[in-house]
Write an enzyme that holds these catalytic residues in place. Structure first.
Site, PDB file in Angstrom:
ATOM      1  N   HIS A 193      27.761 -28.594  -5.786  1.00  0.00           N
ATOM      2  CA  HIS A 193      27.967 -29.502  -4.655  1.00  0.00           C
ATOM      3  C   HIS A 193      29.473 -29.757  -4.499  1.00  0.00           C
ATOM      4  CE1 HIS A 193      23.739 -31.254  -4.542  1.00  0.00           C
ATOM      5  NE2 HIS A 193      23.748 -30.768  -5.764  1.00  0.00           N
TER       6      HIS A 193
ATOM      7  N   GLN B 199      18.517 -31.611 -11.485  1.00  0.00           N
ATOM      8  CA  GLN B 199      18.403 -30.390 -10.685  1.00  0.00           C
ATOM      9  C   GLN B 199      17.033 -30.352 -10.010  1.00  0.00           C
ATOM     10  OE1 GLN B 199      18.905 -26.641 -12.799  1.00  0.00           O
ATOM     11  NE2 GLN B 199      19.109 -25.494 -10.878  1.00  0.00           N
ATOM     12  N   VAL B 200      17.041 -30.212  -8.705  1.00  0.00           N
ATOM     13  CA  VAL B 200      15.796 -30.155  -7.928  1.00  0.00           C
ATOM     14  C   VAL B 200      15.545 -28.718  -7.460  1.00  0.00           C
ATOM     15  CG1 VAL B 200      14.641 -30.964  -5.833  1.00  0.00           C
ATOM     16  CG2 VAL B 200      15.975 -32.569  -7.207  1.00  0.00           C
TER      17      VAL B 200
ATOM     18  N   HIS C 176      23.656 -23.966  -8.250  1.00  0.00           N
ATOM     19  CA  HIS C 176      24.447 -24.340  -7.077  1.00  0.00           C
ATOM     20  C   HIS C 176      25.466 -25.414  -7.431  1.00  0.00           C
ATOM     21  CE1 HIS C 176      20.923 -27.008  -7.178  1.00  0.00           C
ATOM     22  NE2 HIS C 176      21.743 -27.943  -6.703  1.00  0.00           N
TER      23      HIS C 176
ATOM     24  N   ASP D  29      24.896 -29.184   3.141  1.00  0.00           N
ATOM     25  CA  ASP D  29      23.700 -29.793   2.556  1.00  0.00           C
ATOM     26  C   ASP D  29      22.913 -30.493   3.660  1.00  0.00           C
ATOM     27  OD1 ASP D  29      21.939 -31.716   1.097  1.00  0.00           O
ATOM     28  OD2 ASP D  29      23.013 -30.939  -0.650  1.00  0.00           O
ATOM     29  N   ILE D  30      21.595 -30.296   3.608  1.00  0.00           N
ATOM     30  CA  ILE D  30      20.728 -30.868   4.657  1.00  0.00           C
ATOM     31  C   ILE D  30      20.617 -32.397   4.533  1.00  0.00           C
ATOM     32  CG2 ILE D  30      18.469 -30.722   3.494  1.00  0.00           C
ATOM     33  CD1 ILE D  30      17.435 -29.296   6.033  1.00  0.00           C
TER      34      ILE D  30
ATOM     35  N   ASN E 166      24.346 -29.838 -11.079  1.00  0.00           N
ATOM     36  CA  ASN E 166      23.213 -30.316 -11.873  1.00  0.00           C
ATOM     37  C   ASN E 166      22.481 -29.136 -12.511  1.00  0.00           C
ATOM     38  OD1 ASN E 166      23.724 -32.942 -10.873  1.00  0.00           O
ATOM     39  ND2 ASN E 166      22.472 -32.564  -9.070  1.00  0.00           N
TER      40      ASN E 166
END
Ligand code: 5GP
Ligand code: ZN
Length: 137
Positions: free
Chosen positions: A103, A95-96, A101, A32-33, A88
């Site tokens: 995590h 959720q963005v 996905h 994750d960035i 999410n």
């Protein structure tokens, strides 16, 4: 199945760089960035599906196998105390990125950067029965 406006599809298609931890024919895991903790990893199906409900059986099987294997790798190699799996779905749940996905969030005892908060208040018998009726009818 790819969405040209999706950031995770761009990672799958190697159109933007990512730090890939693991990859097979249907799934990919990358760092994750904006990591919550060191080793925070995102696991995705290579095909574009918005949320968990959209995933077909065969892809969900391999997706969760990848989650298990990468979680195991993180737990052993990074020697963390544990990890949370967070997923999410839909905007209301935070959720963005609209590509399903999962995590994997490495944790250590006493760290304060992430906590899944479960309230201690109990539901009444009536409330539990009401929701059960909605789910089962
Ligand atoms: P969500 O809130 O949708 O469950 O989380 C999306 C996650 O994707 C966030 O933790 C965010 O840091 C991560 N993310 C968003 N864009 C990128 C990107 O371009 N590269 C990587 N590696 N992670 C990203
Ligand atoms: Zn996508």
């Amino acid at each position: 199945m790819s969405d040209e406006n999706c950031i995770f599809c761009k990672i799958v298609n190697d159109e933007i760089p990512s730090k890939i931890v693991f990859e097979n024919s249907t799934t990919i895991a990358f760092l994750d960035i904006h990591p919550i903790s060191e080793g925070h990893t995102i696991v995705i199906p290579k095909n574009h599906y918005k949320t968990l409900e959209n995933l077909p059986d065969n892809e969900i099987n391999t997706l969760f196998q990848t989650v298990r294997d990468v979680a195991s790798l993180i737990y052993k190699r990074l020697q963390v105390g544990g990890y949370n799996i967070v997923q999410n779905n839909h905007e209301a749940a935070g959720q963005v990125v609209n590509h399903a996905h999962i995590h994997i969030i490495p944790r250590n005892k006493g760290d304060q950067r992430f906590k899944a908060k479960i309230p201690k208040s109990q539901a009444s018998e009536e409330e539990l029965n009401n929701v059960l009726e909605k789910l089962k009818s």
